[in-house]
Design a protein around this motif. Structure first.
Motif, short mmCIF file in Angstrom:
data_model
loop_
_atom_site.label_atom_id
_atom_site.label_comp_id
_atom_site.label_asym_id
_atom_site.label_seq_id
_atom_site.Cartn_x
_atom_site.Cartn_y
_atom_site.Cartn_z
N GLY A 1 -5.02 13.36 -7.29
CA GLY A 1 -4.02 14.69 -7.32
C GLY A 1 -4.16 15.39 -8.66
O GLY A 1 -4.22 14.46 -9.54
N LYS A 2 -4.11 16.48 -8.88
CA LYS A 2 -4.38 17.28 -9.97
C LYS A 2 -3.09 17.05 -10.99
O LYS A 2 -1.98 17.19 -10.47
CB LYS A 2 -4.33 18.88 -9.67
N LYS A 3 -3.37 16.52 -12.05
CA LYS A 3 -2.36 15.98 -13.21
C LYS A 3 -1.58 14.96 -12.97
O LYS A 3 -0.89 14.49 -13.24
CB LYS A 3 -1.62 17.21 -13.39
N THR B 1 0.13 16.63 -6.24
CA THR B 1 0.14 17.09 -7.67
C THR B 1 1.55 17.45 -8.21
O THR B 1 2.42 16.56 -7.79
CB THR B 1 -0.59 18.56 -7.42
N THR B 2 1.75 18.38 -8.85
CA THR B 2 3.14 18.63 -9.64
C THR B 2 3.99 19.27 -8.75
O THR B 2 3.69 20.42 -8.26
CB THR B 2 2.73 19.24 -11.03
N TYR B 3 5.26 19.05 -9.00
CA TYR B 3 6.28 19.63 -8.25
C TYR B 3 6.83 20.67 -9.27
O TYR B 3 7.44 20.01 -10.31
CB TYR B 3 7.28 18.62 -7.84
N MET B 4 7.25 21.80 -8.78
CA MET B 4 7.83 22.69 -9.67
C MET B 4 7.20 22.95 -10.99
O MET B 4 8.07 22.73 -12.01
CB MET B 4 9.43 22.62 -9.69
N PRO B 5 5.97 23.15 -11.18
CA PRO B 5 5.26 23.17 -12.38
C PRO B 5 5.87 24.31 -13.25
O PRO B 5 6.16 25.31 -12.66
CB PRO B 5 3.78 23.21 -12.18
N GLY B 6 6.26 23.88 -14.51
CA GLY B 6 6.56 24.95 -15.28
C GLY B 6 8.25 25.05 -15.47
O GLY B 6 8.79 25.50 -16.40
N ASP B 7 8.74 24.60 -14.48
CA ASP B 7 10.44 24.62 -14.80
C ASP B 7 11.04 23.40 -15.33
O ASP B 7 10.58 22.08 -15.23
CB ASP B 7 11.03 24.33 -13.08
N PRO B 8 11.45 23.51 -16.38
CA PRO B 8 11.69 22.50 -17.49
C PRO B 8 12.83 21.57 -16.92
O PRO B 8 12.90 20.34 -17.43
CB PRO B 8 12.51 23.24 -18.72
N ALA B 9 13.37 21.79 -16.05
CA ALA B 9 14.44 20.87 -15.37
C ALA B 9 13.99 20.16 -14.05
O ALA B 9 14.32 19.04 -13.84
CB ALA B 9 15.78 21.57 -14.90
N LEU B 10 13.20 20.72 -13.38
CA LEU B 10 12.68 20.13 -12.14
C LEU B 10 11.30 19.70 -11.80
O LEU B 10 10.84 19.13 -11.23
CB LEU B 10 13.03 21.45 -10.92
N GLU B 11 10.46 20.09 -13.21
CA GLU B 11 9.12 20.03 -12.82
C GLU B 11 8.97 18.19 -12.88
O GLU B 11 9.51 17.49 -13.41
CB GLU B 11 8.17 20.19 -14.09
N TYR C 1 0.85 -1.13 0.03
CA TYR C 1 -0.05 -0.05 0.06
C TYR C 1 1.05 1.24 0.02
O TYR C 1 1.90 1.17 0.70
CB TYR C 1 -0.87 -0.05 1.12
N ALA C 2 0.51 2.36 -0.82
CA ALA C 2 1.38 3.30 -0.87
C ALA C 2 0.30 4.46 -0.61
O ALA C 2 -0.67 4.69 -1.72
CB ALA C 2 2.30 3.40 -1.91
N GLU C 3 0.95 5.44 -0.01
CA GLU C 3 -0.25 6.85 0.11
C GLU C 3 0.77 7.84 -0.57
O GLU C 3 1.71 8.32 0.04
CB GLU C 3 -0.57 7.35 1.47
N VAL C 4 0.52 8.12 -1.75
CA VAL C 4 1.52 9.16 -2.73
C VAL C 4 0.92 10.38 -2.50
O VAL C 4 0.17 10.80 -3.42
CB VAL C 4 1.71 8.44 -4.22
N ALA C 5 1.34 11.21 -1.64
CA ALA C 5 0.85 12.50 -1.36
C ALA C 5 1.62 13.59 -1.63
O ALA C 5 1.16 14.71 -1.92
CB ALA C 5 0.42 12.55 0.01
N GLY C 6 2.95 13.42 -1.67
CA GLY C 6 3.74 14.69 -1.82
C GLY C 6 3.78 15.27 -3.19
O GLY C 6 3.22 14.58 -4.19
N LEU C 7 4.20 16.43 -3.63
CA LEU C 7 4.47 16.86 -4.82
C LEU C 7 5.32 16.15 -5.67
O LEU C 7 6.45 16.11 -5.32
CB LEU C 7 4.79 18.55 -4.82
N GLY C 8 4.95 16.00 -7.08
CA GLY C 8 5.66 15.18 -7.71
C GLY C 8 6.24 13.80 -7.21
O GLY C 8 7.37 13.19 -7.73
N THR C 9 5.69 13.20 -6.48
CA THR C 9 6.04 11.83 -5.85
C THR C 9 5.64 10.69 -6.64
O THR C 9 4.70 10.83 -7.54
CB THR C 9 5.35 11.76 -4.58
N LYS C 10 6.16 9.62 -6.42
CA LYS C 10 5.82 8.26 -7.13
C LYS C 10 5.85 7.32 -5.89
O LYS C 10 6.42 6.99 -5.11
CB LYS C 10 6.94 8.04 -8.11
N GLY C 11 4.78 6.34 -6.25
CA GLY C 11 4.63 5.12 -5.33
C GLY C 11 5.82 4.27 -5.74
O GLY C 11 6.67 3.89 -4.78
N PHE C 12 5.94 3.84 -6.98
CA PHE C 12 6.95 2.95 -7.52
C PHE C 12 7.76 3.90 -8.47
O PHE C 12 6.84 4.24 -9.55
CB PHE C 12 6.36 1.82 -8.04
N SER C 13 8.95 3.60 -8.52
CA SER C 13 9.83 4.55 -9.62
C SER C 13 10.74 3.48 -9.96
O SER C 13 11.65 3.10 -9.15
CB SER C 13 10.47 5.59 -9.04
#
Lengths: 405, 143
Positions: free
Chosen positions: A381-383, A346-356, A310-322
């Motif tokens: 989560g959004k997107k 939701t998305t981490y650093m949206p719009g940042d080409p390197a870090l999004e 079970y994974a609660e994937v809650a942080g920005l830009g997070t993944k349950g499995f990577s």
């Protein structure tokens, strides 16, 4: 049959009752000499030293010698922590090959390279300013038997020995290890070699400098393992090199600033299963709450063949499995393969080409094969997305329920 | 069933070898004096050049310079040496293979080898003997 077993137990009990032990106390270290194997205790001329079983003691350094009817298990060393002190007992058969240093409740054991038998180190008791450090060149067993250990300066338990280390959580015991922020350590509980966890006890870990647990080679969690809980980590909950294999037990990881479980490749590309993870049984719960981190991250393949995740994937830009390369989810045995995730981030650093970075239940950089088991995801989560695969997806069997579709 | 009997025979034999009850620790000094103490509650300390052994019921004190060895024993021994101070002035020696003692006439005297066999009081070869005089045992060397 029952009678026979009772008789055998009674016979063994009688033998134990006959055991006599000589305990040579030198400060915090006590050497245990079983009477049954004790040679004559020979005094040197002048009486400044005596020798028993090849061990020489200075009478000036011996605070006392005690005798009782306890039993000594060969090849054992036990540490009992009590507040700011630690008492070490070592069986005479290995005492000459274990260099023991005790400073307050900090215990260090250096095994001689010539040691050629497996020593069992048993830790128990409680200290808020203590540690256990061990190095050697032969495989060892580490037993946690109601241990509560915090080291404000460095790792609570550091095993520099690079061989196979069995970690046994004594059944029915609760054990906890913690460190403090700002130390030099890689983890609160570090094993330089490969670790095999077993035993139906509980272990609670808090890594406040970096990882909660780290091993520089593979880590296996055996069937029948109890409960391991990481409640906080300044970086990863588990930071494992080579590979991670879970066959049983319950693991719960939360409060990490890094990945819940990070499986990295070693420096030697020829190492077996390098960078892989195998989930074959047990229950894994991951609460992925920091930003841009992963629940279970592998540099290479992930094979999920049984157990519950079970994974609660809650942080920005997070993944349950990577998954660094390929993911195989299958159910080859009767052990159910069950995966469920709540993907809330939701998305981490949206719009940042390197870090999004977008939130995903599973992010697979290679191919994904689904051949049995059940997957359920609730993606809110959004997107965010349930599954993202860069390679080829192959469906063979199993049920997937990702909501919303 | 046969396997079970064999198993118990093996177990029993194994345990016999381990189940020796070493209930005593014997202190032996360089002159052959021996003193056994029960190991129950026994505690040994070293201070002021002496070994002090106590178990709550009895104690022994020996100068470290006089200590030869200690060993676990299944039975106690209380062998007094010729060189040991003897409150009654009793002396036992073997000279030229012959037992010499100042024990009063009519004393009960027996000589044994270390393995427990009775020996004569003369014609004794070199070695250690246990000499029992009126119930007190001495360990005596014949040279």
């Amino acid at each position: 049959m029952k009678r026979i077993l009772l008789l055998a137990a009674a016979l063994l009990g009688c033998a134990t009752a006959f055991a006599q032990t000589m305990k040579v106390v030198q400060g915090a270290v006590t050497t245990l000499v079983p009477a049954a194997t004790a040679s004559d205790i020979l005094f040197a001329p002048g009486g400044e030293q005596f020798t028993v079983n090849g061990l020489t003691f200075s009478t000036a350094s011996v605070s006392e010698i005690l005798f009782d009817r306890s039993e000594v298990k060969p090849a054992t060393l036990s540490v009992s922590y009590s507040n700011d002190e630690a008492a070490v007992s070592v069986s005479a058969d290995v005492a000459a090959k274990l260099q023991v240093t005790v400073r307050g409740a900090h215990v260090a054991v250096l095994a001689d390279p010539s040691l050629a038998e497996e020593v069992t180190y048993t830790l128990s008791g409680s200290s808020r300013a203590g540690s256990f450090w061990m190095d050697g060149e032969y495989k060892s067993t580490l037993v946690f038997n109601s241990l509560e250990l915090t080291n404000p300066d460095s790792a609570a338990v550091c095993i520099e020995n690079g061989k196979r280390i069995k970690v046994v959580l004594t059944e029915g015991t609760s054990n906890s290890l913690a460190d403090a922020a700002g130390g030099p350590q890689k983890a609160c509980f570090f094993i330089n070699g490969h670790a095999e966890f077993s035993g139906a006890g509980n272990l609670y870990l808090a890594g406040r400098t970096k990882h909660a647990y780290a091993s520089d080679e593979y880590t296996q969690l055996k069937a029948g393992l109890g409960f391991i809980c990481v409640s906080e980590a300044a970086s990863d909950g588990f930071h494992i090199e080579q590979y991670f294999q879970m066959d049983g037990g319950t693991v719960e990881v939360s409060g990490t600033q890094g990945d819940c479980i990070d499986v990295s490749v070693t420096k030697d590309p020829l190492d077996e299963f390098n960078g892989q993870a195998f989930l074959n049984g047990g229950e894994l719960k991951m609460y992925v709450s920091a930003d841009d981190v992963k629940g279970l991250k592998t540099d290479s393949a992930l094979t999920f063949s049984g157990g519950t995740v079970y994974a609660e994937v809650a942080g920005l830009g997070t993944k349950g499995f990577s998954v660094g390369t390929d993911l195989l989810i299958q159910q080859p045995t009767a052990t159910p393969t069950v995966l469920s995730m709540d993907v809330k981030g939701t998305t981490y650093m949206p719009g940042d080409p390197a870090l999004e970075s977008k939130c995903r239940g599973m992010k697979i950089k290679g191919n994904y094969t689904f051949d049995g088991g059940s997957i359920s995801m609730n993606v809110t989560g959004k997107k965010a997305k349930g599954i993202s695969c860069d390679g080829t997806y192959t469906y063979k069997s199993g049920s997937t329920n990702v909501l919303p579709e | 069933m046969k396997k079970f009997y064999l198993f118990f025979l093996f177990l029993g034999l194994s345990l016999c070898s381990f189940a020796q009850s070493y209930d005593y620790l014997t202190l032996r000094t360089a002159d052959g004096t021996e003193k056994s103490l029960s190991v129950d509650g026994l505690r040994i300390t070293f201070s002021d050049g002496k070994l002090l052994a106590r178990n709550g019921k009895e104690e022994a004190q020996v100068a470290l310079a006089d200590m030869a060895c200690m060993f676990f024993a299944t039975t106690p021994t209380a062998i007094e040496s010729l060189a040991a101070a003897d409150a009654d002035g009793l002396r036992v020696q073997i000279r030229g293979g012959r037992l010499v003692t100042n024990a009063p006439a009519g004393s009960e005297i027996q000589v044994y080898t270390l393995d427990g066999r009775r020996a004569p009081q003369q014609g004794l070869g070199n070695g250690a003997y246990l000499v029992r005089v009126n119930g007190r045992t001495f360990k005596v060397l014949a040279r």
